[in-house]
Design a protein around this motif. Sequence first.
Motif, PDB file in Angstrom:
ATOM      1  N   THR A  29       0.836  -1.208   0.000  1.00 22.54           N
ATOM      2  CA  THR A  29       0.000   0.000   0.000  1.00 22.54           C
ATOM      3  C   THR A  29       0.868   1.255   0.000  1.00 22.54           C
ATOM      4  O   THR A  29       0.595   2.214  -0.733  1.00 22.54           O
ATOM      5  CB  THR A  29      -0.922   0.010   1.237  1.00 22.54           C
ATOM      6  OG1 THR A  29      -1.745  -1.152   1.227  1.00 22.54           O
ATOM      7  CG2 THR A  29      -1.807   1.253   1.236  1.00 22.54           C
ATOM      8  N   PHE A  33       1.149   3.975  -3.064  1.00 20.31           N
ATOM      9  CA  PHE A  33       0.629   5.309  -2.770  1.00 20.31           C
ATOM     10  C   PHE A  33       1.574   6.401  -3.259  1.00 20.31           C
ATOM     11  O   PHE A  33       1.179   7.554  -3.407  1.00 20.31           O
ATOM     12  CB  PHE A  33       0.398   5.448  -1.255  1.00 20.31           C
ATOM     13  CG  PHE A  33      -0.374   6.677  -0.880  1.00 20.31           C
ATOM     14  CD1 PHE A  33      -1.626   6.935  -1.423  1.00 20.31           C
ATOM     15  CD2 PHE A  33       0.151   7.590   0.026  1.00 20.31           C
ATOM     16  CE1 PHE A  33      -2.345   8.071  -1.069  1.00 20.31           C
ATOM     17  CE2 PHE A  33      -0.551   8.731   0.380  1.00 20.31           C
ATOM     18  CZ  PHE A  33      -1.807   8.968  -0.167  1.00 20.31           C
ATOM     19  N   SER A  49      -5.013   2.775  -3.085  1.00 20.14           N
ATOM     20  CA  SER A  49      -3.749   2.043  -2.949  1.00 20.14           C
ATOM     21  C   SER A  49      -3.920   0.810  -2.074  1.00 20.14           C
ATOM     22  O   SER A  49      -3.398  -0.269  -2.383  1.00 20.14           O
ATOM     23  CB  SER A  49      -2.668   2.956  -2.353  1.00 20.14           C
ATOM     24  OG  SER A  49      -2.436   4.067  -3.178  1.00 20.14           O
TER      25      SER A  49
END
Length: 449
Positions: A29, A33, A49
């Motif tokens: 994630t 991102f 994300s």
Amino acid sequence: MYNPAMRIIYLKERDILFLFFISIIIIGTTLLFFPIAWQSDKEYTFVDSLFTAVSAVCVTGLSTVDIVGMTLFGKIVLLILIQVGGLGLITFSSMFLALPRKKLTLANTKIIQNYFTNEKIVDPKYIIKIVLRLTLTIELIGAFFLFFSFKKFDIPDPIFSSIFHSVSAFCNAGFSTIPGGLEIFRNQAFGSVTFMLLIVTGGMGFVVLQDIFDFICKRDVVLLLHTKIMLVSTLILIFSGCLLFYIFEFDNITFEGLTWSEKILPALFQSITTRTAGFNTINQGDMTMPSKAISLGLMLIGGGSGSTAGGIKVTTAFLILGVLVQGLNADKGLTVFKRKISSINLTKAGIFFGKAIIIVFMSILGILIAESFYGSKFTFMEITFESFSAIATVGLSLGITSDLSVISKLIIIFTMFAGRIGLFSLIIPVNEIKIDRIINYPEGEVLIG
């Protein structure tokens, strides 16, 4: 004597599995991102994300953003997440538990061997070796053949694209970097067959693949009961699904422009991809209602135990259907291929199926409530299809994923995680220490039906 500390240690070992995958999701994630992961200047939210990372690690394929818009960095991150997720509960969990210490504990071995049949003695380190060897070999062969199909269609960066799609297909992830997905292969036999073979191979399970290899190459080797059930059930599901899709989509827009013989290929692909692969050569939203309903059933069943596929698993569905049709024998078990299935395995199958149904029901209900609050116009079938796809980690959608509210996206994230990792934890016993009962209660009768 029963020691409560032993239960605490075991629970901690089981929690390691969750911590491992959650850690991978957090890392994924964070990397996705970063703006460097995307080509456009559009701002992607943290939820987008997170959704993409969970979908990749859980090898689902659902996405709230267009994967085509990723940079090479983003695609590499996604590829790694898919590979880790695809091998996850078998290899990476084994490595995570085994490598930090010289000797595996009994609890760790039990966790790892939950993915393998007891008919063969298995060593966790041997499992790691077999899984890695089979995976890399099959994915490289798949990438080699996909390269020629991609070159034919002038797909950008055919080498990386072939590797990405081979990994995505074998891991049953369903992510594609090609605009429009695999619809360009709707009538292209070579590319479609390559994808189908990768999907089926990845969805059979490593025990089955190794067992078939031993059966072919070695003498005096008898196929495991698990392998027999998988082979028979898989063939029935593939060809019955193909026939039904062929019938219900014959005059539909999805097969438009194809001759009667050319329609067999997309029907076969649809039958295979619905069982947790997530690729599509036809627009799912344009399918007839019967075809969508059939897809729900195939998605829920999924692939084989110990494979990269999701769903309740083929063997679970086989045992449940066997009990419904044949009933229990005198020993409260089930007889299959002249072998007795114990009542314990039947109970596990029933619990596994029941909890999956509860999770998908709660997912559908939660999304219905969330979307009604936001005034969305999604149909019940669209939401149901999305939830079934998430719990079975399939990745097929009727086109509503990106338009879901934030709450609904979070519900889908939870459903994907529960479908890939949570359901497996349900079959891991809290402890296997038998305690002598001091009190035996009398049996009671309950009316059923």
